[in-house]
Each structure stands twice: as C-alpha cells, then as structure tokens.
Scaffold this active site. Structure first.
Site, short mmCIF file in Angstrom:
data_model
loop_
_atom_site.label_atom_id
_atom_site.label_comp_id
_atom_site.label_asym_id
_atom_site.label_seq_id
_atom_site.Cartn_x
_atom_site.Cartn_y
_atom_site.Cartn_z
N ARG A 138 0.84 -1.19 0.00
CA ARG A 138 0.00 0.00 0.00
C ARG A 138 0.88 1.25 0.00
O ARG A 138 2.00 1.23 0.50
CB ARG A 138 -0.91 0.04 1.23
N HIS A 139 0.36 2.34 -0.56
CA HIS A 139 1.09 3.60 -0.54
C HIS A 139 1.30 4.09 0.88
O HIS A 139 0.67 3.62 1.84
CB HIS A 139 0.36 4.66 -1.36
N ARG A 142 -0.64 9.77 3.49
CA ARG A 142 -1.02 10.81 2.53
C ARG A 142 -1.87 11.88 3.20
O ARG A 142 -2.36 11.71 4.31
CB ARG A 142 -1.82 10.19 1.38
N ARG A 226 0.35 9.73 -5.57
CA ARG A 226 0.84 9.06 -4.36
C ARG A 226 1.27 7.63 -4.64
O ARG A 226 2.12 7.09 -3.95
CB ARG A 226 -0.22 9.10 -3.25
N HIS A 406 -3.87 0.28 -3.31
CA HIS A 406 -4.60 1.06 -2.32
C HIS A 406 -5.12 0.17 -1.18
O HIS A 406 -5.19 -1.06 -1.32
CB HIS A 406 -5.79 1.75 -2.97
N ASP A 407 -5.54 0.82 -0.09
CA ASP A 407 -6.04 0.06 1.05
C ASP A 407 -7.28 -0.77 0.73
O ASP A 407 -7.40 -1.92 1.17
CB ASP A 407 -6.32 0.99 2.23
#
Length: 534
Positions: A138-139, A142, A226, A406-407
C-alpha cells in the site's frame, strides 16, 4: 501590598490573568493555509554548471557491493516495527496509544500473531529455502483523499465570516487560532519515508533473490501521484538513490474509469452500502458531541464534525508531526473510530460487500499466472489485456514481484483469495464493537513467500514446494482456502494445493454478475465471502 497587587493585576489582560477565561476566535480561524516549495521561478537548471553530479566529480573511492543480504533466511528472529519516528505519538491514557486505532490512517506496525498463528515467524522456517516473493504494497501516509475532514474548518470560517464569530475554551481553545493546513491526495514527508524504509527492508530480507534475475525487474504501480511516488521511494530504498532509476522498469498503469487495472479496479457498478458506517458514528459519538459542545459557543457540533476532528488527529499527525485534536478523545472513542473504519471496509469492499471478491479476483488471476508461469489469455475481469498479455510488461519469471496498490484493494484481494480467518468475526454487528483489527494501515504490505522445505516424515533428501503469506509481519492462516485446510504452525500450504485452491476460487467468483448486475444488497447484510452470486 494588597492594593499594589490589585493595581498590578488590573494592568494585565484578563485572558492572561485568568487563563481559564473563554477566548474569541481570530479572524483567520478555520482558514485554509498552504505553502509552496520550491519558490516560484527557482529551477534546478539555473546554476547547474556550478553543481556537477557525482559521476562528473569522480573520486568515488572503492565501490565493491558485497554479497546480497538474505536476512529473512539467515537471521534467528525477524525485525519488529513499532516506532513512528519522527512523528510525535499522542498518549491520552497510560498504556493506550490512539495512533494504533486510526484504522487505515494509522502508520503500519508489526502485528505479530494477530491473525491466529502466534508461534509463526516472518522468517523462513529452518530447513526451508526461499525461491520467490510476491510483494503487495500500500502507498504511504497521505493527505486526505475523499471524505471531508475539513468540514470543521468550514464551520469555523463560516462563523467568523458571517460576523457572529465563535468562542472556544478549555480543551478546544486552540481552535481560536487553528487553520486547516492539509493538502490533498499526495504523500506526506512521513509517507515518503515509510516507503523508502520498506524498500530498504525488502532489500535486506530478499536481496539474495536478485541473483535469480536474467533481466531487469518489472515492478508495478498506478498513475495517481501518491502511487507513483510510493513506488519510486520504495525502489530508491531497495536499489539505492543513485542507482534505482537504471535498476528496474517501473510500469505505471492508468488509474481512471474505463481502464482495466487490477491494482485499482474501479470498473464495477454494483452497489455498496455505507449505511453501517454512518449509523455507527451516530452511536459511538452521540455523547462525545455533547461533551465537546460545552467548550464551544457559536458553532454547533454534530457527529460528522466530531468524526472529522478524529480524522484531523490522524491526518495532521502524519502530515505535520503532531495534532492537538488527538487529546480530545477517550480510549473508547478511539476504539469506536477504528470500528467505523472496520465497518466501512467490511461492507464497502470486503467480506460484506457483493463486489469485494470481484474487485480482487483480477489480482488473483495474475498471481496464479506468475506462480505457474502461464501466460494470461482470457481477460474477462479487471486484468488489462494490453499489459498482462505482453511478456515484457507482465513477465512470468521474476524471483521478486512488487505491486503498489490502495487500502481498499488489500481488503478485496484478501477476500478474493478466501482468507476466511480475516472474516471469522463477521457479519460485523452495527450496535457494538467486537475485537477486530485493521489490515491496511498506511504502508501496509503483504508478502507471498514461495519456498522449498524437506518432505514431511521422510528421511530422504526430497523436498516439497510451499507458499505462505505474511501481512504486516503477521503470518496469515490459509486454512480457508480449498486444498489448504490442514493447519500448519508456520502458515504453509503445499504450492500445488494453493494454486488449485486459487483456480477454484477464480471459478467461484462471477465477476460480470457481481460487478454489473442489477440487484440490491440484502438487509441485514449477511455476506461474508465478498460476492453476491452463489
């Protein structure tokens, strides 16, 4: 002496003499403040000739690299992540850290045996040999994306602008001069650090696998800022800042409507339900609104604003290092906040969502293709025929894979792979909190470890091939997967059995129906397998 003291006191501003007195808000309270760097007009090329790079300067000194590390296989224990340096952690109650209860807004940390295998270690079991790793990342942390954490700022500014003003006191006094300082969507400095550190960690654990490459690796991410920056920071940590750009190929998949993308599958039109989310906030924050309202005149609070204040605690901490909002809430209120996130993920994209498995099944198809080195030829889910059908952009022979996502996709992939241990507590109740955990904090990562181990109950030198999955340093039981039902203390499943289970799961998920059919989500929602069609 008394008269002199009274005269001296009369000369001191009332608010200073009596610090408990209410303060009126400043004219900029609730305003949005932003900063810009680099300064306008400043460019790196303006004086470039004065600053030659390292290659031009030379004199690098000795540069032998040494052997690639393999700590995941040689170290006796696994490293544990607990700190959040350089953030300042809020502590409202001794022994309780709210930061661990921010759900998907928490910084990641090692979860140990949270998934039911307390004796399993992320380290490769003794006698086994690691051959491949699949990393889903995951990023990093943010600024806000969607939602409305600045709803409080809007309410405060409205009161100031329309002339009525507001007055905050006690624990809310800081609102009198508070401004909204957050950007949107992109990584915070701490978020960049998270991914860089994880790239370094991956090199320390899995670097030895680089010796199995015959061409440069291909790692994937999506086109959102992101996502790209997370992937680049991870690669800079993994390969080194000076060399990462020439050490691998970064595949950036378009993230937008109309584009197939297993790392951001936004093609489904099937329904999702956030009633559970909003209903729970009304329950756990009802008394909180009353408690905080007594410290604020001129602005009427509600559960939406108070929930945004909890979000601001998380967002401000990961963005600017500390937030005064964090100390406003009790341990129970922070647990309620995390459960709100649990409900949102469960019913929007996870086990309780009819589109959950459909969202994640494309990645499962890609995983099976990579594990079996079998090219994909049918593209009837979120797989991208242009990219996945090309062995240059979708290679099948890499010892290391890294995909940034992503989450919400973490939740979808987990249920698409039938990690039923993560759905054991469901359906989630809507009127109280069970014990639960969040699987996708900022910089969450899941690693699929492929290895060979000595054949069980055999004195021969024969070996079997296994696979297992480690999520945030916690080994995930695979007993819910068809053909992997036999418990294993290390979370291992025979490789061929796992592949068979994934192929069966792919057949079970009706992507077209769950994504695009005209149906209503049942109420109460008793789904626990992330799909509507059975």
């Amino acid at each position: 002496m008394v008269v002199a003291s009274l005269l001296l006191l009369s000369a001191v501003p009332f608010a200073v003499a009596y610090p408990w007195a209410a303060q009126s808000a400043s004219s900029f309270a609730g305003a949005t403040s932003t900063d810009v760097f680099p300064p306008p007009g400043a460019t790196i090329t303006a004086d470039e000739t004065y600053f030659p790079d390292a290659e031009q300067v030379g004199f690098a000194g000795p540069t032998p690299t040494g052997a690639e590390p393999e700590a995941i296989q040689t170290a006796p224990v696994a490293p544990v992540k607990t700190d959040i340096y350089p953030l300042v952690s809020p502590h409202t109650t001794p022994g309780f850290n709210p930061l661990r209860y921010w759900g998907n807004l928490s910084p990641w940390s090692s979860v140990g045996g949270a998934f039911g295998l307390p004796d399993a270690s992320p380290q490769i079991p003794v006698g086994c040999e690691l051959t491949q790793v699949h990393i889903l990342q995951r990023h990093g942390a943010r600024y806000p994306s969607g939602g409305d954490p600045n709803v409080l700022a809007g309410a405060l500014q409205a009161a100031v602008v329309n002339g009525t003003g507001f007055t905050a006191k006690g624990p809310l006094e800081f609102l009198n001069t508070w401004t909204y300082k957050l950007g949107a969507e992109i990584l915070t400095p701490f978020g960049r650090q998270q991914l860089y550190d994880l790239g370094v960690a991956a090199r320390v654990k899995y670097g030895e696998l680089l010796n199995g490459f015959t061409s440069l690796p291909v790692f994937r991410t999506t086109s959102e800022s992101r996502m790209v920056q997370s992937a680049l920071n991870w690669a800079a940590g993994f390969f080194g800042v000076e060399h990462y750009e020439s050490s691998y190929h970064q595949l950036i998949i378009i993230e937008d409507e109309g584009y197939n993308n297993t790392l951001a599958p936004i093609t489904c039109t099937g329904p999702a339900d956030n009633w559970y989310f909003s209903n729970w906030t009304q329950i756990y924050l009802k008394n909180t609104v009353k408690r905080l309202q007594q410290h604020l005149d001129g602005v009427e609070l509600n559960t939406d604003i108070v929930f945004a204040m909890q979000e601001l605690c998380a967002y401000e901490t990961v963005a600017i290092g500390y937030s005064q909002f964090c100390d406003l809430f009790t341990e129970e209120e922070w647990k309620g906040f995390e459960y709100t996130v649990d409900l949102d993920f469960w019913y929007e994209v996870g086990p309780g969502s009819p589109i959950g498995s459909a969202w994640g099944i494309g990645y499962v198809q890609e995983l099976v293709a990579r594990l079996t080195q079998t090219p994909l030829t049918v593209f009837d889910t979120t797989t991208n025929g242009t990219l996945d059908g090309n062995n240059v952009t979708f290679p099948l022979d890499q010892p290391i894979y890294m995909d940034a996502t992503h989450d919400s996709i973490f939740a979808s992939i987990a249920i698409a792979m039938n990690f039923t241990t993560m759905a054991a507590s469901g359906p989630l109740p809507v009127d109280h909190m069970p014990l639960d955990y969040q699987i996708a904090p900022f910089a969450a990562h899941m690693e699929g470890q492929v290895m060979t181990c000595p054949t069980s109950n055999s004195t021969s030198a024969s070996r079997d091939k296994y696979i297992r999955f480690v999520l945030n340093d916690g080994v995930v039981p695979l007993t819910g997967i068809a053909h992997c039902a036999t418990p294993n203390k290390d979370g291992l499943c025979l490789f061929d059995n796992f592949v068979a289970g994934m192929k069966q799961r792919i057949e079970e998920v009706n992507f077209q129906y769950d994504c695009f059919a005209n149906y209503s989500v049942p109420y109460p929602d008793e789904l626990t397998n992330g799909r509507m069609w059975v």
